[in-house]
Design a protein around this motif. Structure first.
Motif, PDB file in Angstrom:
ATOM      1  N   ILE A 260      -5.697  24.452  -1.878  1.00 20.64           N
ATOM      2  CA  ILE A 260      -5.799  24.881  -2.981  1.00 20.64           C
ATOM      3  C   ILE A 260      -7.077  25.411  -4.360  1.00 20.64           C
ATOM      4  O   ILE A 260      -7.138  25.597  -5.132  1.00 20.64           O
ATOM      5  CB  ILE A 260      -5.827  23.481  -4.426  1.00 20.64           C
ATOM      6  N   ALA A 261      -8.115  25.167  -3.246  1.00 21.52           N
ATOM      7  CA  ALA A 261      -9.216  26.453  -3.349  1.00 21.52           C
ATOM      8  C   ALA A 261      -8.852  27.227  -3.933  1.00 21.52           C
ATOM      9  O   ALA A 261      -9.808  28.257  -4.526  1.00 21.52           O
ATOM     10  CB  ALA A 261     -10.520  25.546  -2.072  1.00 21.52           C
TER      11      ALA A 261
ATOM     12  N   GLU B 151      -9.014  16.400  -1.128  1.00 19.16           N
ATOM     13  CA  GLU B 151      -7.692  16.153   0.167  1.00 19.16           C
ATOM     14  C   GLU B 151      -7.873  16.250   1.268  1.00 19.16           C
ATOM     15  O   GLU B 151      -7.704  14.938   2.295  1.00 19.16           O
ATOM     16  CB  GLU B 151      -6.752  17.134  -0.674  1.00 19.16           C
ATOM     17  N   LYS B 152      -8.885  16.956   1.499  1.00 25.66           N
ATOM     18  CA  LYS B 152      -9.402  16.733   3.311  1.00 25.66           C
ATOM     19  C   LYS B 152      -9.632  15.921   3.402  1.00 25.66           C
ATOM     20  O   LYS B 152      -9.815  15.544   4.993  1.00 25.66           O
ATOM     21  CB  LYS B 152     -10.635  18.166   3.419  1.00 25.66           C
TER      22      LYS B 152
ATOM     23  N   LYS C 266       0.982  -1.187   0.095  1.00 26.11           N
ATOM     24  CA  LYS C 266      -0.076  -0.027   0.075  1.00 26.11           C
ATOM     25  C   LYS C 266       0.942   1.053  -0.452  1.00 26.11           C
ATOM     26  O   LYS C 266       1.907   1.016   0.957  1.00 26.11           O
ATOM     27  CB  LYS C 266      -0.874   0.081   1.028  1.00 26.11           C
ATOM     28  N   THR C 267       0.717   2.715  -0.701  1.00 28.59           N
ATOM     29  CA  THR C 267       1.212   4.054  -0.991  1.00 28.59           C
ATOM     30  C   THR C 267       0.829   4.155  -0.533  1.00 28.59           C
ATOM     31  O   THR C 267       0.899   5.637   0.532  1.00 28.59           O
ATOM     32  CB  THR C 267       1.462   3.655  -1.785  1.00 28.59           C
ATOM     33  N   MET C 268      -0.534   4.575   0.412  1.00 28.53           N
ATOM     34  CA  MET C 268      -1.210   5.402   0.743  1.00 28.53           C
ATOM     35  C   MET C 268      -1.686   6.188  -0.177  1.00 28.53           C
ATOM     36  O   MET C 268      -1.748   7.386   0.275  1.00 28.53           O
ATOM     37  CB  MET C 268      -0.993   5.626   2.543  1.00 28.53           C
ATOM     38  N   ILE C 269      -1.510   6.890  -1.153  1.00 24.31           N
ATOM     39  CA  ILE C 269      -1.595   7.771  -2.058  1.00 24.31           C
ATOM     40  C   ILE C 269      -2.723   7.841  -2.826  1.00 24.31           C
ATOM     41  O   ILE C 269      -2.846   6.275  -3.728  1.00 24.31           O
ATOM     42  CB  ILE C 269      -0.260   7.868  -2.684  1.00 24.31           C
TER      43      ILE C 269
ATOM     44  N   SER D 202      -7.104  12.738   4.012  1.00 28.87           N
ATOM     45  CA  SER D 202      -6.235  12.889   4.570  1.00 28.87           C
ATOM     46  C   SER D 202      -6.523  12.702   5.943  1.00 28.87           C
ATOM     47  O   SER D 202      -5.458  12.105   6.686  1.00 28.87           O
ATOM     48  CB  SER D 202      -5.182  14.504   4.598  1.00 28.87           C
TER      49      SER D 202
ATOM     50  N   ILE E  78       2.794  15.466  -9.360  1.00 29.50           N
ATOM     51  CA  ILE E  78       3.095  15.903  -8.102  1.00 29.50           C
ATOM     52  C   ILE E  78       1.735  16.018  -7.075  1.00 29.50           C
ATOM     53  O   ILE E  78       0.588  15.472  -7.246  1.00 29.50           O
ATOM     54  CB  ILE E  78       1.858  17.263  -8.428  1.00 29.50           C
ATOM     55  N   LEU E  79       2.683  15.966  -5.583  1.00 25.61           N
ATOM     56  CA  LEU E  79       1.833  15.196  -4.308  1.00 25.61           C
ATOM     57  C   LEU E  79       0.902  16.790  -3.697  1.00 25.61           C
ATOM     58  O   LEU E  79       1.456  17.118  -3.699  1.00 25.61           O
ATOM     59  CB  LEU E  79       2.866  14.235  -3.426  1.00 25.61           C
ATOM     60  N   LEU E  80       0.030  16.745  -3.871  1.00 26.33           N
ATOM     61  CA  LEU E  80      -1.384  18.159  -3.233  1.00 26.33           C
ATOM     62  C   LEU E  80      -0.639  18.066  -1.640  1.00 26.33           C
ATOM     63  O   LEU E  80      -1.093  17.190  -1.090  1.00 26.33           O
ATOM     64  CB  LEU E  80      -2.042  17.994  -3.555  1.00 26.33           C
TER      65      LEU E  80
ATOM     66  N   THR F  75     -11.286  19.505  -5.453  1.00 30.12           N
ATOM     67  CA  THR F  75     -10.219  18.704  -5.026  1.00 30.12           C
ATOM     68  C   THR F  75      -9.342  18.863  -3.566  1.00 30.12           C
ATOM     69  O   THR F  75      -8.937  18.000  -3.011  1.00 30.12           O
ATOM     70  CB  THR F  75      -8.418  18.960  -5.996  1.00 30.12           C
ATOM     71  N   ASN F  76      -9.566  20.328  -3.239  1.00 30.67           N
ATOM     72  CA  ASN F  76      -9.777  20.258  -1.938  1.00 30.67           C
ATOM     73  C   ASN F  76     -10.569  19.683  -0.841  1.00 30.67           C
ATOM     74  O   ASN F  76      -9.874  19.362   0.095  1.00 30.67           O
ATOM     75  CB  ASN F  76     -10.371  22.103  -1.940  1.00 30.67           C
TER      76      ASN F  76
ATOM     77  N   LYS G 178      -2.383  10.170   1.016  1.00 31.18           N
ATOM     78  CA  LYS G 178      -1.944  11.400   0.306  1.00 31.18           C
ATOM     79  C   LYS G 178      -2.106  11.759  -1.402  1.00 31.18           C
ATOM     80  O   LYS G 178      -2.813  10.329  -1.874  1.00 31.18           O
ATOM     81  CB  LYS G 178      -0.334  11.999  -0.088  1.00 31.18           C
ATOM     82  N   ILE G 179      -2.311  12.616  -2.214  1.00 34.84           N
ATOM     83  CA  ILE G 179      -3.806  13.197  -3.318  1.00 34.84           C
ATOM     84  C   ILE G 179      -2.972  13.436  -4.524  1.00 34.84           C
ATOM     85  O   ILE G 179      -1.265  14.281  -3.903  1.00 34.84           O
ATOM     86  CB  ILE G 179      -4.740  14.026  -2.889  1.00 34.84           C
ATOM     87  N   LEU G 180      -2.269  12.900  -5.517  1.00 33.36           N
ATOM     88  CA  LEU G 180      -1.227  13.259  -6.106  1.00 33.36           C
ATOM     89  C   LEU G 180      -1.886  13.838  -7.425  1.00 33.36           C
ATOM     90  O   LEU G 180      -3.575  12.794  -8.002  1.00 33.36           O
ATOM     91  CB  LEU G 180      -0.985  11.325  -6.508  1.00 33.36           C
ATOM     92  N   LEU G 181      -2.069  14.448  -7.568  1.00 33.06           N
ATOM     93  CA  LEU G 181      -2.871  15.250  -9.017  1.00 33.06           C
ATOM     94  C   LEU G 181      -2.393  14.994 -10.115  1.00 33.06           C
ATOM     95  O   LEU G 181      -1.233  14.973 -10.281  1.00 33.06           O
ATOM     96  CB  LEU G 181      -2.076  16.929  -8.691  1.00 33.06           C
TER      97      LEU G 181
ATOM     98  N   LYS H  83      -0.207  19.183   9.865  1.00 31.33           N
ATOM     99  CA  LYS H  83      -0.228  18.474   8.387  1.00 31.33           C
ATOM    100  C   LYS H  83       1.036  18.766   8.116  1.00 31.33           C
ATOM    101  O   LYS H  83       1.975  18.192   7.248  1.00 31.33           O
ATOM    102  CB  LYS H  83      -1.586  18.907   7.837  1.00 31.33           C
TER     103      LYS H  83
ATOM    104  N   ASN I 254      -1.553  20.509   1.459  1.00 32.44           N
ATOM    105  CA  ASN I 254      -2.792  21.873   1.300  1.00 32.44           C
ATOM    106  C   ASN I 254      -2.224  21.905   2.894  1.00 32.44           C
ATOM    107  O   ASN I 254      -3.115  21.007   3.956  1.00 32.44           O
ATOM    108  CB  ASN I 254      -4.401  21.282   1.261  1.00 32.44           C
TER     109      ASN I 254
ATOM    110  N   ILE J 243       7.365   1.037  -7.223  1.00 36.44           N
ATOM    111  CA  ILE J 243       7.795   1.020  -6.301  1.00 36.44           C
ATOM    112  C   ILE J 243       8.986   0.450  -5.742  1.00 36.44           C
ATOM    113  O   ILE J 243       9.586   0.401  -5.875  1.00 36.44           O
ATOM    114  CB  ILE J 243       6.455   0.858  -4.622  1.00 36.44           C
TER     115      ILE J 243
ATOM    116  N   ARG K  85       9.350   9.196   0.304  1.00 35.15           N
ATOM    117  CA  ARG K  85       8.313   9.252  -0.235  1.00 35.15           C
ATOM    118  C   ARG K  85       8.498  10.248  -0.762  1.00 35.15           C
ATOM    119  O   ARG K  85       7.623  10.048  -1.953  1.00 35.15           O
ATOM    120  CB  ARG K  85       7.383   9.307   0.461  1.00 35.15           C
TER     121      ARG K  85
END
Lengths: 324, 324
Positions: free
Chosen positions: B69-70, A82-83, A58-61, A86, B92-94, A78-79, A91-94, B103, B96, B50, B115
């Motif tokens: 990001i908002a 991510e909220k 698992k990468t948790m991404i 998390s 890109i890992l976002l 996306t905001n 984590k979020i990869l865009l 965080k 916020n 990985i 990572r």
């Protein structure tokens, strides 16, 4: 740098126990957990996350595939994603896909090669076959692809609300500007609901469809100008997005057309900017945070191997401001 | 699923050769490279990314730490960062950070635990010590922390442009609304340039500073309303961001104050929305795409172990629209 073995030794436990604490797996007493954490802090132990993901698989991404983060609707969505992601440790990869179909393929490859645990898909391309092949968890927005669970809002109802309000305000020469209907998106139901509702009252709307490449203000302005010149007697417009509606305000201002005096205008989404522009925009509100929250719950569920609900349709509301 | 060994066997080369092709390392003839790629395609081989990052010690992922990001400014900046980073193969890992200082610490830990390969930092928190400790590559925006390279634009010059334009337009009772000056940001130089320039012409500006928590429209409106009530004779306002300026337009409209008739207004950034609102906003344009491009080049350079330029200050321009 301290290793997991050093931590285990100093804490007087086995390496397996430290690993269990790190991965939150198996039974560990609260006392042991606290001791391990204390020792890790003391020794400034930093787990190697990559090695951990390799062993945990698992990468948790999570990937977030959207047309472009520069568009306020996707930025706000996306905001919230991510909220809520998390909160569950993701984590979020865009993944901005729009300008390049090859990039979307690349993101899908990334999913296959296990770099992300799952993906949210809100892309507007037509290449859905690539998604059907995948075994990994995906959640889509406003899009039904095979048996992939999706989150959407009551698009048809949104269209009905818009039609009813324009009729109530006395509009009779009504136009609808929408994104490309050729894409198989659930948001097309906004148009269905709007058109059906007007026809039921004997009004035939003018439907103006944007080309598949029209996604910036310049393109919007061109289409809106064309519409207003071709149909100078229009008295009501329903735009399928707030940014599009803001461009209607801009073009009307430049042509001296008063809103809401001569044309009543309704947008869609209720992005933050909708209440900030002048005149403030009447719009159909999508519950963005709820959509994001649901999508995160669903994807997390799939990653954990749970069964999740396939259709997730959340309610929309009419927000009346100054353009109607 | 095909393994690297299967690919090597079928292509008639060693596993080391396949690995070299995948990692673009060591000398490989064009012929061999093509053969390996052909076999990989035929066998639908998907390298385990990985495992690869573990051996390469690179994830090809960059962190982007921003308040939220908002906010359109950060959405547009991130969009350009993603655009240019993806050209070099980075994702890109976002991150916020705003609502939660913990965080930001978490993101820094992620950097330490390998990572991500590097980070862009545009956060507004005060905790800079955490960054100083890091050995890994970081690029900051509008912020000077120890010897970390930064990208900025000519903030002081932007303030001077704003002052000169307001004076030229005949304003004499001038206010400046700015973010929290207590944060050690280079953007504070906008205020310095503005104030110094006005004082040089015998005008003492009213400087209104937002609290550290004021980052949404509701907070902006409250501060702006307060300013206009306290100083009803204001005839010019320089806002340190476009969103803030749009809130000035909104509050003025609701109070029947004509812009630019009674108050001339200048924003900062030139986000896309600046030309879309009515009246279209006069603003100081930051070269967002150039800033993003430079930041990506710098971070990539640091990751490759190169020496990079420490100070990177790009030019701003005055964009006159309808609010002045």
């Amino acid at each position: 740098m301290a290793t997991i073995k050093d931590v285990a030794e100093k804490a007087g436990v086995t390496v397996t126990t430290v690993s269990r604490v790190l991965n939150n797996r198996g039974y560990i007493s609260e006392e042991t957990r606290e001791k391990v954490y204390r020792v890790m802090r003391e020794m400034q132990y930093q787990p190697n996350e990559i090695a951990r993901s390799l062993s945990r698989k698992k990468t948790m991404i999570l990937g977030m595939i959207i047309p472009t983060i520069a568009h306020p609707f996707f930025a706000e969505l996306t905001n919230y994603i991510e909220k809520h992601a998390s909160k569950l440790g993701y984590k979020i990869l865009l993944c901005n896909s729009r300008m390049d179909q090859g990039k979307e393929k690349e993101y899908i490859d990334m999913l296959t090669s296990n770099r992300v645990d799952g993906m949210f898909m809100s892309s507007h391309t037509l290449e859905v076959d690539e998604y059907k092949k995948l075994k990994q968890p995906i959640i889509t927005f406003d899009r039904r692809i095979a048996d992939i669970p999706y989150v959407s809002s009551e698009n048809e109802q949104g269209g009905i609300y818009a039609a009813e309000l324009l009729l109530k305000k006395g509009c009779r020469r009504i136009a609808h500007i929408t994104g490309n209907l050729g894409l198989d998106l659930l948001s097309n139901q906004r148009t269905n609901g709007f058109v059906k509702s007007l026809r039921g009252r004997g009004v035939e709307p003018i439907v103006f469809e944007l080309g598949p490449d029209v996604f910036d203000s310049e393109g919007y302005e061109r289409v809106i100008t064309e519409l207003l010149e071709q149909y100078p007697d229009i008295d009501g417009i329903f735009a399928s997005g707030d940014i599009l509606a803001m461009n209607v305000i801009k073009v009307c201002m430049s042509k001296g057309i008063d809103i809401p005096g001569r044309i009543k205008l309704i947008g869609y989404d209720d992005i933050e900017m909708a209440s900030l522009v002048s005149p403030a925009l009447t719009t159909i509100r999508q519950p963005l945070e709820e959509i994001a929250k649901r999508a995160v719950q669903l994807l997390d569920g799939l990653i954990r191997g749970e069964e999740v609900q396939h259709d997730n349709v959340l309610p929309v509301t009419l927000v009346e401001r100054s353009t109607t």
